[in-house]
Design a protein around this motif. Sequence first.
Motif, PDB file in Angstrom:
ATOM      1  N   ASN A 142      78.578   8.332  37.057  1.00 53.13           N
ATOM      2  CA  ASN A 142      77.388   7.524  36.832  1.00 53.13           C
ATOM      3  C   ASN A 142      76.318   7.749  37.895  1.00 53.13           C
ATOM      4  OD1 ASN A 142      75.477   5.418  36.462  1.00 53.13           O
ATOM      5  ND2 ASN A 142      77.005   4.190  35.422  1.00 53.13           N
ATOM      6  N   GLU A 164      74.433  14.572  41.587  1.00 56.69           N
ATOM      7  CA  GLU A 164      74.859  14.205  40.253  1.00 56.69           C
ATOM      8  C   GLU A 164      75.720  15.320  39.657  1.00 56.69           C
ATOM      9  OE1 GLU A 164      71.693  12.862  37.768  1.00 56.69           O
ATOM     10  OE2 GLU A 164      70.850  11.556  39.324  1.00 56.69           O
ATOM     11  N   GLU A 192      84.595  12.076  31.874  1.00 58.56           N
ATOM     12  CA  GLU A 192      83.192  12.491  31.792  1.00 58.56           C
ATOM     13  C   GLU A 192      82.879  13.603  32.790  1.00 58.56           C
ATOM     14  OE1 GLU A 192      83.746   8.375  30.329  1.00 58.56           O
ATOM     15  OE2 GLU A 192      84.211   9.334  32.256  1.00 58.56           O
ATOM     16  N   GLU A 196      82.200  17.722  31.815  1.00 55.51           N
ATOM     17  CA  GLU A 196      80.977  18.375  32.298  1.00 55.51           C
ATOM     18  C   GLU A 196      81.292  19.677  33.023  1.00 55.51           C
ATOM     19  OE1 GLU A 196      77.076  18.509  32.011  1.00 55.51           O
ATOM     20  OE2 GLU A 196      77.971  16.533  31.667  1.00 55.51           O
ATOM     21  N   ALA A 372      73.084   3.291  28.769  1.00 55.16           N
ATOM     22  CA  ALA A 372      72.028   4.306  28.674  1.00 55.16           C
ATOM     23  C   ALA A 372      72.388   5.546  29.481  1.00 55.16           C
ATOM     24  CB  ALA A 372      70.693   3.722  29.152  1.00 55.16           C
ATOM     25  N   ASP A 373      72.982   5.350  30.656  1.00 58.04           N
ATOM     26  CA  ASP A 373      73.419   6.496  31.459  1.00 58.04           C
ATOM     27  C   ASP A 373      74.518   7.279  30.743  1.00 58.04           C
ATOM     28  OD1 ASP A 373      71.671   5.927  33.520  1.00 58.04           O
ATOM     29  OD2 ASP A 373      73.099   4.640  34.553  1.00 58.04           O
ATOM     30  N   GLN A 375      74.868   7.752  27.683  1.00 59.85           N
ATOM     31  CA  GLN A 375      74.288   8.561  26.613  1.00 59.85           C
ATOM     32  C   GLN A 375      73.829   9.938  27.093  1.00 59.85           C
ATOM     33  OE1 GLN A 375      71.173   6.178  24.904  1.00 59.85           O
ATOM     34  NE2 GLN A 375      72.589   4.567  24.212  1.00 59.85           N
ATOM     35  N   LYS A 376      73.682  10.103  28.382  1.00 60.20           N
ATOM     36  CA  LYS A 376      73.231  11.385  28.930  1.00 60.20           C
ATOM     37  C   LYS A 376      74.380  12.353  29.203  1.00 60.20           C
ATOM     38  CE  LYS A 376      69.485   8.895  31.234  1.00 60.20           C
ATOM     39  NZ  LYS A 376      68.912   8.499  32.560  1.00 60.20           N
ATOM     40  N   THR A 377      75.611  11.921  29.026  1.00 58.86           N
ATOM     41  CA  THR A 377      76.761  12.767  29.356  1.00 58.86           C
ATOM     42  C   THR A 377      77.126  13.685  28.202  1.00 58.86           C
ATOM     43  OG1 THR A 377      78.418  11.173  28.572  1.00 58.86           O
ATOM     44  CG2 THR A 377      77.663  10.942  30.861  1.00 58.86           C
ATOM     45  N   SER A 378      77.720  14.813  28.534  1.00 55.42           N
ATOM     46  CA  SER A 378      78.206  15.744  27.515  1.00 55.42           C
ATOM     47  C   SER A 378      79.346  15.134  26.717  1.00 55.42           C
ATOM     48  CB  SER A 378      78.674  17.045  28.184  1.00 55.42           C
ATOM     49  OG  SER A 378      77.615  17.680  28.848  1.00 55.42           O
ATOM     50  N   TYR A 380      79.689  11.995  25.823  1.00 60.64           N
ATOM     51  CA  TYR A 380      79.069  11.129  24.810  1.00 60.64           C
ATOM     52  C   TYR A 380      78.689  11.944  23.587  1.00 60.64           C
ATOM     53  CZ  TYR A 380      75.405   8.160  22.718  1.00 60.64           C
ATOM     54  OH  TYR A 380      74.618   7.416  21.861  1.00 60.64           O
ATOM     55  N   GLU A 381      78.060  13.093  23.808  1.00 63.81           N
ATOM     56  CA  GLU A 381      77.648  13.960  22.709  1.00 63.81           C
ATOM     57  C   GLU A 381      78.858  14.502  21.956  1.00 63.81           C
ATOM     58  OE1 GLU A 381      74.664  14.559  21.606  1.00 63.81           O
ATOM     59  OE2 GLU A 381      73.513  13.527  23.170  1.00 63.81           O
TER      60      GLU A 381
END
Length: 390
Positions: A142, A164, A192, A196, A372-373, A375-378, A380-381
């Motif tokens: 995060n 990050e 997560e 990545e 919201a954070d 949602q930016k992770t691989s 999540y996708e």
Amino acid sequence: MKRFGLYIIILYNMLLLAGCSRDMIVTPEEQPRAEAERTVIIYMAADNSLSSQVRKDTMEMAKAKNLIPEDVNVIVYVDDKTNKPAIYELSAKKGMQRWRLYNSEMCSTSQDVMLNALQQIEHYFPARHYGITFWSHATGWNPRHNTFGKDETPGTATREVEMEIPVLHDVLAQLPAFDYIFFDACFMQCIEVAYELRDVTRYIVGSPAEIPGPGAPYDKVMGALCAGDVNGIINEYNSGYPTGIYTGVLLSCIDCTQLEALAEATGRFLIPRYMEHVEPSASGFQAYCSRLVKYNYYFDMRTTMCRLLSEDDYAAWMEYFDRAVPTKTFSSTRTWYSNNLCNFPYIEDTECYGGVSMFVPLQAYEPYGWNADFQKTSWYEALGWAETGW
């Protein structure tokens, strides 16, 4: 006059060379070594409150020099609060010797500094295989918290610069692939982070929770680091605890070649069941940190799936998880040292414990921006969370 002119030229060249090398002092030996079987890198970003642990851990490393084979390079990058950054070479014959000293303070969690240091090591200590240890503070994926590392070099924008995980990936992607990444840092064994980094290493070893302040017992794990033995790293690390105030440590190994399949299976089994609950209660999950005001809720991935899925779906999903997480262990105390940051650390369900954490989106996290954070992770996708509205 000619002699005076010659002196001027020599002095000018000396000043020019000094200007070009003002960032570092280099030892005379500048030729790359012969290709070794393995180069082991230990990257200690210790310009923070862990600085006092550097001497202890480097002494443990030096104590273990006889565990280093002749065809293995052990290279230690150190940046602490008391000295300028330096790179050391550790060998059975010569012990710990400084190979490179930087002339100025640098932020060791910045992309350029880390990439330059690692590229220099890779160039001068080439090998058929590489392994790397990241030693510092950390809090997982995060970006609202520390993620990896903390550098308190005076003059930096925030005085506490962290890296990050996507940036760490970008650094490592410009280097030869690693056999393993060992995170001797808190909270880094989360799915997560692993997802990545899945294309830059075969294995990731780390803890889903806080680790003891002294970290790994390097006099014990050095042989496994040199051999690329990820199970050995876990077993030797675990053997050092509990001791004193440090009640235990949680560790696991992730096989990154299995993460694509695990992501597909997790999305297929988890999301429909999760949406049926609308707002599942987190009280039944195994939390690695339960203090909302300070850190994320880190939930044990396997325990989460165990509680949410039907018996048949859980058994089917476990086939993927077992391939992706071949090794996990926890202290005989069933607890870990938390420094009071996370309340009541304890493994409640040893049958479902998996040793890898996973974020679970909840409405309670909206004020903190964590959903919201996420949602930016691989990850999540990959799971297809976007289709659910989370």
